[in-house]
Design an enzyme around this catalytic site. Structure first.
Site, PDB file in Angstrom:
ATOM      1  N   LYS A  69     -42.434  11.205 -30.232  1.00 34.16           N
ATOM      2  CA  LYS A  69     -41.446  12.287 -30.347  1.00 34.16           C
ATOM      3  C   LYS A  69     -40.588  12.108 -31.604  1.00 34.16           C
ATOM      4  O   LYS A  69     -40.436  13.035 -32.400  1.00 34.16           O
ATOM      5  CB  LYS A  69     -40.551  12.331 -29.094  1.00 34.16           C
ATOM      6  N   THR A  70     -40.047  10.912 -31.763  1.00 28.41           N
ATOM      7  CA  THR A  70     -39.209  10.645 -32.939  1.00 28.41           C
ATOM      8  C   THR A  70     -40.044  10.773 -34.212  1.00 28.41           C
ATOM      9  O   THR A  70     -39.614  11.402 -35.188  1.00 28.41           O
ATOM     10  CB  THR A  70     -38.591   9.236 -32.840  1.00 28.41           C
ATOM     11  N   ASP A 114     -31.909  12.511 -30.030  1.00 26.77           N
ATOM     12  CA  ASP A 114     -32.784  11.791 -29.118  1.00 26.77           C
ATOM     13  C   ASP A 114     -32.077  11.714 -27.760  1.00 26.77           C
ATOM     14  O   ASP A 114     -30.845  11.777 -27.711  1.00 26.77           O
ATOM     15  CB  ASP A 114     -33.008  10.380 -29.684  1.00 26.77           C
ATOM     16  N   THR A 163     -37.214  12.057 -22.570  1.00 24.68           N
ATOM     17  CA  THR A 163     -38.252  11.557 -21.680  1.00 24.68           C
ATOM     18  C   THR A 163     -38.126  12.264 -20.324  1.00 24.68           C
ATOM     19  O   THR A 163     -38.973  12.102 -19.462  1.00 24.68           O
ATOM     20  CB  THR A 163     -38.085  10.046 -21.454  1.00 24.68           C
ATOM     21  N   ARG A 222     -47.004   3.503 -29.319  1.00 23.55           N
ATOM     22  CA  ARG A 222     -46.059   2.385 -29.517  1.00 23.55           C
ATOM     23  C   ARG A 222     -46.657   1.095 -28.961  1.00 23.55           C
ATOM     24  O   ARG A 222     -46.554   0.033 -29.564  1.00 23.55           O
ATOM     25  CB  ARG A 222     -44.713   2.673 -28.860  1.00 23.55           C
TER      26      ARG A 222
END
Ligand SMILES: Nc1ncnc2c1ncn2[C@@H]1O[C@H](COP(=O)(O)OP(=O)(O)O)[C@@H](O)[C@H]1O
Ligand SMILES: [Mg+2]
Length: 342
Positions: A69-70, A114, A163, A222
């Site tokens: 997402k980031t 975020d 999230t 990640r």
């Protein structure tokens, strides 16, 4: 490789929370692997906005942690050649914090928030007119002398990430022009991410080796990048220059990541659910306290992948272990235990 965009960060403490290896982040869409349905819709919105010489509408990215997402927010900034100002829900403690950021934004800048589901009510309410009418309403002074002043804002783009889209209020959700759900990656996309990261880390990794890492990364870039680094450590220590399938397997076995991508905590969650609660149904709070684990971590991080694997089911009465979970742990399954549920 394209030049790294300059990320102007007002609240730098937040960015430090992000990945320790910024070199592994994708820059443009060409480096952003997978998520093709999200990428194509987003590219369409970007192209249309560019053709109209307008800024991009506000967009929301949601999905489990570590899915990009980031990274995607930075990719959008890179494609639009605009500044990305980064902050997060918990960092915006007071309305003044948000007002200070908003009023400094230039036209088309991206403001990335975020964990947007964690905004305080006051900050969130300030965001409504800031998103819809590009305006911040400030109360100046106190008591009977207080006055409301409205400050116009430039046409910036808000990118929110969460999230927990379910925890967002409807008025906030409705103010985004589009919401994109990021999904777990397939092994092929993850293999490509793993190979790219290995190249950047100057690591000699075979495609079979990459596939082993990818298949144990629980669908999450990640984690894939983390496992690449652990496998690289293993290679260094054992003085192995070329990492193949066998070496990757040995390294990941050492770190107790199995072929499903499950780690010891996943197995503890399943065995607790089965042994302490006879396979459920059990409420998430009860399960979390039996595990001495934070409910949020369980819901955001562990559960989505266990559901994806088909090991856990969410029912109105709580979480239930499936037959696959029993067989994964090598336990006998007695269906009669949950006659009404399964
Ligand atoms: N689509 C992708 N292609 C390549 N690498 C990715 C992709 N998505 C995520 N990554 C990698 O995974 C890491 C975590 O991604 P991030 O954007 O921080 O996830 P999130 O914000 O959803 O938690 C990034 O640093 C990047 O290295
Ligand atoms: Mg993130």
């Amino acid at each position: 490789m394209t030049e790294a965009p300059t990320h102007n960060t007002i609240l730098s403490k937040q960015t430090q929370l992000e990945d320790q290896t910024p070199a592994l982040r994708p820059y443009g869409f060409s480096e952003y692997i997978g998520q093709s349905s999200v990428v194509s819709r987003l590219q369409l919105m970007i192209q249309a906005a560019q053709a109209r010489k307008e800024g991009l509408e506000h967009v929301l990215f949601h999905g489990p942690p570590g899915l990009g997402k980031t990274s995607l927010a930075y990719v959008v900034g890179h494609e639009l050649k605009v500044r990305v100002v980064v902050t997060s829900g918990p960092a915006l403690e007071r309305t003044g914090d948000l007002a200070a950021i908003l009023t400094q934004l230039k036209a088309r800048d991206i403001l990335f928030i975020d964990e947007i589901h964690r905004l305080s009510r006051g900050v969130e309410e300030m965001l409504y007119p800031a998103m819809e009418d590009y305006r911040v309403d400030l109360i100046i002074g106190q008591g009977p002398m207080a006055k409301t002043t409205s400050i116009p804002l430039q046409r910036y783009t808000l990118i929110g990430a969460t999230t927990r889209a379910g925890l967002m209020t409807a008025p906030l959700r409705d103010r985004f022009g589009a919401a994109f759900r990021l999904n777990f990656y397939d092994t092929e996309a993850l293999s490509n991410i793993v190979l790219k990261s290995a190249t950047r880390l100057k690591m000699d990794l075979t495609s079979d080796g990459a596939e082993v890492i990818a298949s144990r990364s629980r669908g999450t870039p990640r984690i894939a990048n983390r496992l690449v680094r652990r496998v690289r450590d293993y290679g260094h220590v054992h003085k192995i220059t070329s990492i193949d399938e066998e070496v990757a397997k040995l390294a990941l076995d050492l770190f107790e990541v199995d072929t499903y991508g499950c780690d010891p905590m996943d197995r503890t969650i399943l065995s607790t659910l089965i042994q302490k609660f006879s396979g459920g149904p059990v409420g998430i709070e009860t399960l979390a306290s039996a595990l001495s684990e934070d409910v949020g971590t369980l819901e955001d991080y562990y559960e989505p992948y266990l559901i994806q694997l088909g090991f856990i089911k969410r029912t109105p009465r709580g979480r239930v272990a499936t037959e696959q979970a029993y067989s994964y742990l090598g336990m006998a399954y007695e269906q009669s235990e949950h006659p009404t549920l399964l």
